[in-house]
Write an enzyme that holds these catalytic residues in place. Structure first.
Site, PDB file in Angstrom:
ATOM      1  N   ASP A 120      -9.161   6.017  -2.095  1.00  0.00           N
ATOM      2  CA  ASP A 120      -8.041   6.467  -2.907  1.00  0.00           C
ATOM      3  C   ASP A 120      -8.616   7.041  -4.199  1.00  0.00           C
ATOM      4  O   ASP A 120      -9.831   7.285  -4.293  1.00  0.00           O
ATOM      5  CB  ASP A 120      -7.059   5.326  -3.181  1.00  0.00           C
ATOM      6  CG  ASP A 120      -7.658   4.223  -4.068  1.00  0.00           C
ATOM      7  OD1 ASP A 120      -8.884   4.258  -4.355  1.00  0.00           O
ATOM      8  OD2 ASP A 120      -6.900   3.339  -4.486  1.00  0.00           O
ATOM      9  N   GLU A 126       0.824  -1.202   0.000  1.00  0.00           N
ATOM     10  CA  GLU A 126       0.000   0.000   0.000  1.00  0.00           C
ATOM     11  C   GLU A 126       0.866   1.262   0.000  1.00  0.00           C
ATOM     12  O   GLU A 126       0.538   2.242  -0.669  1.00  0.00           O
ATOM     13  CB  GLU A 126      -0.940  -0.002   1.215  1.00  0.00           C
ATOM     14  CG  GLU A 126      -2.053  -1.029   1.138  1.00  0.00           C
ATOM     15  CD  GLU A 126      -2.986  -0.807  -0.047  1.00  0.00           C
ATOM     16  OE1 GLU A 126      -3.079   0.338  -0.543  1.00  0.00           O
ATOM     17  OE2 GLU A 126      -3.623  -1.773  -0.476  1.00  0.00           O
ATOM     18  N   TYR A 186      -6.164   6.312   4.956  1.00  0.00           N
ATOM     19  CA  TYR A 186      -6.291   5.326   3.877  1.00  0.00           C
ATOM     20  C   TYR A 186      -5.495   4.065   4.182  1.00  0.00           C
ATOM     21  O   TYR A 186      -6.016   2.951   4.101  1.00  0.00           O
ATOM     22  CB  TYR A 186      -5.840   5.919   2.536  1.00  0.00           C
ATOM     23  CG  TYR A 186      -5.655   4.826   1.515  1.00  0.00           C
ATOM     24  CD1 TYR A 186      -6.748   4.298   0.854  1.00  0.00           C
ATOM     25  CD2 TYR A 186      -4.398   4.264   1.271  1.00  0.00           C
ATOM     26  CE1 TYR A 186      -6.613   3.242  -0.041  1.00  0.00           C
ATOM     27  CE2 TYR A 186      -4.244   3.213   0.378  1.00  0.00           C
ATOM     28  CZ  TYR A 186      -5.349   2.713  -0.271  1.00  0.00           C
ATOM     29  OH  TYR A 186      -5.205   1.669  -1.136  1.00  0.00           O
TER      30      TYR A 186
END
Length: 343
Positions: A140, A39, A122
């Site tokens: 996102d 990520e 996030y």
């Protein structure tokens, strides 16, 4: 249009993901450390680029403990070419924090994840939902786009309304891991910024933007930042063995990395070395955030004598450039040098 059935939307996305998901290395085990690394790498980077780095990074730092024990230079060196190097430094700092406070185990809750350096809303939601199956929302660029079109959200990118919708959807899901990944995957492969593949979308029957012919209008774009154009001379200084001189910088971008000596600019902060002579080898273009740069590559001689062991400088064999942390433009500049040498 009538209010959509969120549970039905979640089921359709989960089912689509189960059939069409891409084979990605961190999906083999959903190891929390691997998910976290993937990520962070994927932030502001195309997935195709991440795939070229993820395996090598994990091979070099196979566990969170190994990453926490590594030096900053080792980590940024392994990151060289991915850009946005602050991500690498914060990932290492986060690993150290997890090692110290959580015994090396990546936390499973959003609340705990948010206390770790470098992890924002996030990333916390992604790790919690993908690694642990927690019903945590993520937003996102891909999620923003599909949510804006699905619900007809007129708010600009970055609005908290996108988080509200994403949270409502994941709460309605049965498999938050598959749902959140499916939402991102649908945005990446189907609900694309241009020419979306609407007939293939698992939720096209309840899409407000499709029904109202507003697909090209949503999401509402942010104002673009003004782009600056720069021209920067780079100096390739070689010793008798052919090694190249690099210098560690402390400017606002790519700090602590080793750079080629350069002209005085607002991008790279180190004071330029006094150049006695130079010969233009070639030029190349490079983009960094909102800056468009044309680099001029010179073979140069300088007045200062630089010896091995000076912490500010490094004499580096071109074939072993990967041993020191460096931004990707350095490799491009040395490719210009080598093309001239081969001639």
């Amino acid at each position: 249009m009538p209010a959509p059935d969120l549970s039905s939307i979640a089921r359709n996305i989960e089912s689509w993901f189960a059939r069409h998901q891409r084979s990605l290395p961190w999906r083999n085990t959903y190891d929390p450390y691997h998910v976290w690394v993937s990520e962070v790498m994927a932030q502001q980077t195309r997935l195709e680029v991440v795939l070229g780095y993820f395996g090598r990074f994990i091979e070099r730092f196979p566990t969170l403990t190994a990453l926490a024990a590594a030096s900053e230079d080792d980590v940024t060196s392994a990151w060289s070419g991915l850009g946005y190097y602050r991500r690498a430094r914060m990932l290492r700092e986060g690993a150290i924090d997890v090692q110290q406070r959580f015994g090396g185990r990546v936390p499973s809750t959003v609340e705990e994840l948010l206390t770790i350096p470098g992890i924002g809303r996030y990333t916390a939601g992604a790790v919690a939902s993908i690694a642990y199956g927690t019903k945590a929302p993520i937003v996102d660029g891909n999620v923003t786009r599909i949510v804006a079109r699905l619900f007809g959200v007129d708010a600009p990118v970055g609005s908290p309304r996108f988080w509200t919708h994403a949270d409502a959807l994941v709460q309605a899901s049965n498999e938050p891991r598959n749902f959140n990944q499916g939402l991102m995957e649908t945005g990446a492969l189907i609900c694309k910024p241009r020419n979306p593949l609407c007939p293939m979308c698992p939720v096209n029957d309840v899409c407000v933007a499709r029904a109202t012919r507003r697909i090209d209008e949503l999401p509402v774009k942010k104002e673009k930042q003004e782009t600056r154009s720069l021209r920067i001379p780079l100096y390739v200084i070689r010793d008798a063995t052919g090694r190249v001189l690099l210098r560690r910088e402390s400017g606002p971008l790519m700090t602590s990395m080793f750079h080629l000596p350069h002209g005085d600019t607002s991008l790279l902060s180190g004071r330029p070395l006094r150049v006695l002579s130079k010969e233009l080898l070639g030029t190349f273009k490079h983009a960094v955030t909102t800056r468009k740069i044309e680099f001029e590559v010179y073979a140069a001689t300088i007045a200062k004598v630089i010896r091995d062991g000076d912490g500010e400088y490094a004499w580096v064999d071109v074939a072993r450039l990967g041993d020191v942390p460096h931004p990707s433009y350095v490799r491009k500049a040395l490719a210009v040098l080598m093309s001239v040498v081969r001639e």
